[in-house]
Write a protein that holds these residues in place. Structure first.
Motif, PDB file in Angstrom:
ATOM      1  N   PRO A 123     -61.969 -22.783 -25.637  1.00 40.30           N
ATOM      2  CA  PRO A 123     -60.953 -22.937 -27.151  1.00 40.30           C
ATOM      3  C   PRO A 123     -60.139 -22.962 -26.778  1.00 40.30           C
ATOM      4  O   PRO A 123     -59.129 -22.947 -26.095  1.00 40.30           O
ATOM      5  N   LYS A 124     -59.748 -24.746 -27.268  1.00 45.60           N
ATOM      6  CA  LYS A 124     -57.951 -24.994 -27.042  1.00 45.60           C
ATOM      7  C   LYS A 124     -57.027 -24.151 -27.704  1.00 45.60           C
ATOM      8  O   LYS A 124     -56.033 -24.177 -27.080  1.00 45.60           O
ATOM      9  N   ALA A 125     -57.006 -23.027 -28.365  1.00 41.15           N
ATOM     10  CA  ALA A 125     -55.855 -22.755 -29.122  1.00 41.15           C
ATOM     11  C   ALA A 125     -56.008 -21.243 -28.177  1.00 41.15           C
ATOM     12  O   ALA A 125     -54.793 -21.033 -27.987  1.00 41.15           O
ATOM     13  N   GLY A 143     -57.846 -30.713 -33.153  1.00 41.93           N
ATOM     14  CA  GLY A 143     -58.450 -30.617 -34.757  1.00 41.93           C
ATOM     15  C   GLY A 143     -58.148 -30.237 -36.235  1.00 41.93           C
ATOM     16  O   GLY A 143     -58.162 -30.139 -36.876  1.00 41.93           O
ATOM     17  N   THR A 144     -58.830 -28.589 -35.028  1.00 40.20           N
ATOM     18  CA  THR A 144     -58.547 -27.248 -36.021  1.00 40.20           C
ATOM     19  C   THR A 144     -57.266 -26.762 -36.370  1.00 40.20           C
ATOM     20  O   THR A 144     -56.126 -27.395 -35.408  1.00 40.20           O
ATOM     21  N   SER A 145     -56.991 -26.122 -37.646  1.00 42.04           N
ATOM     22  CA  SER A 145     -55.580 -25.795 -37.314  1.00 42.04           C
ATOM     23  C   SER A 145     -55.757 -24.067 -36.629  1.00 42.04           C
ATOM     24  O   SER A 145     -54.181 -24.535 -36.250  1.00 42.04           O
ATOM     25  N   GLU A 146     -56.238 -24.138 -35.849  1.00 43.61           N
ATOM     26  CA  GLU A 146     -56.065 -23.475 -34.772  1.00 43.61           C
ATOM     27  C   GLU A 146     -55.196 -23.734 -33.669  1.00 43.61           C
ATOM     28  O   GLU A 146     -54.510 -23.387 -33.094  1.00 43.61           O
ATOM     29  N   HIS A 159     -51.660 -24.753 -34.425  1.00 35.11           N
ATOM     30  CA  HIS A 159     -50.688 -23.577 -34.289  1.00 35.11           C
ATOM     31  C   HIS A 159     -50.743 -23.598 -32.909  1.00 35.11           C
ATOM     32  O   HIS A 159     -49.319 -22.261 -32.800  1.00 35.11           O
ATOM     33  N   ALA A 160     -51.083 -23.517 -32.535  1.00 33.52           N
ATOM     34  CA  ALA A 160     -51.208 -23.073 -30.807  1.00 33.52           C
ATOM     35  C   ALA A 160     -50.430 -24.076 -30.114  1.00 33.52           C
ATOM     36  O   ALA A 160     -49.331 -23.299 -29.046  1.00 33.52           O
ATOM     37  N   ILE A 161     -50.563 -25.605 -30.151  1.00 28.78           N
ATOM     38  CA  ILE A 161     -49.608 -26.578 -29.466  1.00 28.78           C
ATOM     39  C   ILE A 161     -47.965 -26.552 -30.552  1.00 28.78           C
ATOM     40  O   ILE A 161     -47.479 -26.399 -29.391  1.00 28.78           O
ATOM     41  N   GLU A 162     -48.011 -25.457 -31.423  1.00 26.25           N
ATOM     42  CA  GLU A 162     -46.866 -25.361 -32.457  1.00 26.25           C
ATOM     43  C   GLU A 162     -45.869 -23.980 -31.205  1.00 26.25           C
ATOM     44  O   GLU A 162     -44.594 -24.213 -30.981  1.00 26.25           O
ATOM     45  N   TYR A 163     -46.510 -23.754 -30.809  1.00 24.05           N
ATOM     46  CA  TYR A 163     -46.467 -22.270 -30.445  1.00 24.05           C
ATOM     47  C   TYR A 163     -45.897 -22.873 -28.637  1.00 24.05           C
ATOM     48  O   TYR A 163     -45.265 -21.991 -28.723  1.00 24.05           O
ATOM     49  N   ALA A 164     -47.131 -23.116 -27.842  1.00 28.81           N
ATOM     50  CA  ALA A 164     -46.714 -23.652 -26.856  1.00 28.81           C
ATOM     51  C   ALA A 164     -45.412 -24.473 -27.017  1.00 28.81           C
ATOM     52  O   ALA A 164     -44.277 -24.575 -26.013  1.00 28.81           O
ATOM     53  N   LEU A 175     -51.691 -31.069 -39.150  1.00 26.90           N
ATOM     54  CA  LEU A 175     -51.101 -32.147 -37.679  1.00 26.90           C
ATOM     55  C   LEU A 175     -50.126 -32.956 -38.542  1.00 26.90           C
ATOM     56  O   LEU A 175     -49.449 -33.506 -38.115  1.00 26.90           O
ATOM     57  N   GLY A 176     -50.064 -33.614 -39.646  1.00 22.27           N
ATOM     58  CA  GLY A 176     -49.302 -34.776 -40.665  1.00 22.27           C
ATOM     59  C   GLY A 176     -47.564 -33.182 -40.389  1.00 22.27           C
ATOM     60  O   GLY A 176     -47.140 -34.454 -40.648  1.00 22.27           O
ATOM     61  N   GLU A 177     -48.405 -32.392 -40.841  1.00 23.87           N
ATOM     62  CA  GLU A 177     -46.660 -31.555 -41.138  1.00 23.87           C
ATOM     63  C   GLU A 177     -46.021 -32.116 -39.570  1.00 23.87           C
ATOM     64  O   GLU A 177     -45.008 -31.359 -39.340  1.00 23.87           O
ATOM     65  N   LEU A 178     -46.563 -31.620 -38.184  1.00 23.92           N
ATOM     66  CA  LEU A 178     -45.965 -31.475 -37.266  1.00 23.92           C
ATOM     67  C   LEU A 178     -45.406 -33.369 -36.883  1.00 23.92           C
ATOM     68  O   LEU A 178     -44.162 -33.385 -36.168  1.00 23.92           O
TER      69      LEU A 178
END
Length: 312
Positions: free
Chosen positions: A215-217, A238-241, A244-249, A274-277
């Motif tokens: 799983p990606k996250a 696609g998922t919120s998880e 959040h993992a992208i933001e963490y990375a 995604l729009g928030e990012l």
């Protein structure tokens, strides 16, 4: 991968009667994207520019239960049970990195998919590597020989996975635009590396580490903790998880190469998380793809503010 080798890998997993038809009707596999087999329905081959019913629409070959059983035996090396973990995700990866999607009776256990039985549909997606297809993109997504956080926005079947695959290879090996980097790939559906028995079937570069079927996250966090990647690449977030993992990375200092299904920048901006990012300008580059004459044809490249850097 040579055309002859690719064709042989696909033919070897087909029932012999279907194999003969495809050998006779499709001499060149270069334009083949999918082979769709459905019990009781005609054999269909999806080409780059059209769909064909084999051997012809007037007298189509109807797939039988016996042919479907024989095909699945070849795909699973006569042991579907050994591939239960892959089947519960709805696909298997075969030699060459080709992905075989399946549909049939779903077996549930504790509200989760345990397995798929009585398989009645098979979709063989032919893996195509297009070495160099990311050449024109690299100057726009690098700065001072470093990768920018990049989001690729694309409708289905526009070559985004092929494009990301070549980006990973070039970023990993390095060239005049980017210094060779350690790249961590989370390949949840075995499409980027196309791993078969743990070995990548596609060329992703000499500094690339792959988490296959993960799983990606979860995979992004695992790579950061274990492999210290400089760049992380994931397909179809696609998922919120995932977000959040992208933001963490990003906060850990990793550069991100990611893709998402979408038509344009506006659609991506309207996604809930995604729009928030995007509004926070976390990504430095946006690449919008479209249907064109070759995989990964670029419609537009934008900076973090949404300003146009290049139009296709």
């Amino acid at each position: 991968m040579e055309r002859r080798e690719r064709k042989s890998q696909i033919l070897n997993i087909l029932a012999k009667s279907v194999r003969r038809i495809i050998q006779d009707e499709i001499p060149d596999f270069e334009g083949v994207q999918e082979i769709r087999l459905r019990t009781g329905q005609p054999v269909r081959v999806v080409m780059t520019d059209r769909e064909r019913i084999l051997p012809g629409e007037q007298k189509p070959h109807i797939m039988t239960k016996e042919e479907m059983r024989e095909t699945m035996e070849y795909i699973s090396h006569y042991s579907l049970y050994a591939y239960e973990n892959e089947l519960r995700q709805g696909f298997l990866t075969v030699e060459g990195g080709h992905r075989v999607g399946v549909a049939g009776k779903v077996i549930m256990e504790k509200e989760k998919v345990k397995n798929i039985q009585y398989i009645s549909s098979v979709n063989i997606r032919v893996s195509h590597e297009v070495i160099g297809c990311a050449d024109e993109l690299l100057p726009y997504i690098t700065k001072n020989r470093q990768v920018c956080h990049t989001l690729i926005i694309s409708p289905p079947c526009c070559g985004k996975t092929t494009l990301i695959r070549d980006l990973i290879r070039q970023i990993s090996d390095g060239n005049k635009y980017v210094k060779g980097c350690t790249v961590g790939v989370v390949d949840e559906r075995s499409e980027l590396g196309g791993c078969y028995l743990g070995i990548a079937q596609n060329h992703l570069g000499g500094r690339t580490d792959i988490l296959d079927c993960c799983p990606k996250a979860e995979g992004m966090i695992m790579l950061i903790r274990s492999m210290a990647p400089q760049v992380i690449a994931v397909d179809e977030i696609g998922t919120s998880e995932d977000i959040h993992a992208i933001e963490y990375a990003m906060q850990c200092g990793c550069k991100l190469i990611a893709s998402v299904h979408g038509l344009d920048m506006n659609e991506a901006k309207n996604r809930p998380v995604l729009g928030e990012l995007i509004r926070r300008r976390m990504f430095e580059r946006y690449v919008v793809l479209g249907n064109g004459s070759h995989p990964g044809e670029i419609r537009g490249i934008y900076d973090e503010r949404g300003s146009v850097l290049c139009r296709g």
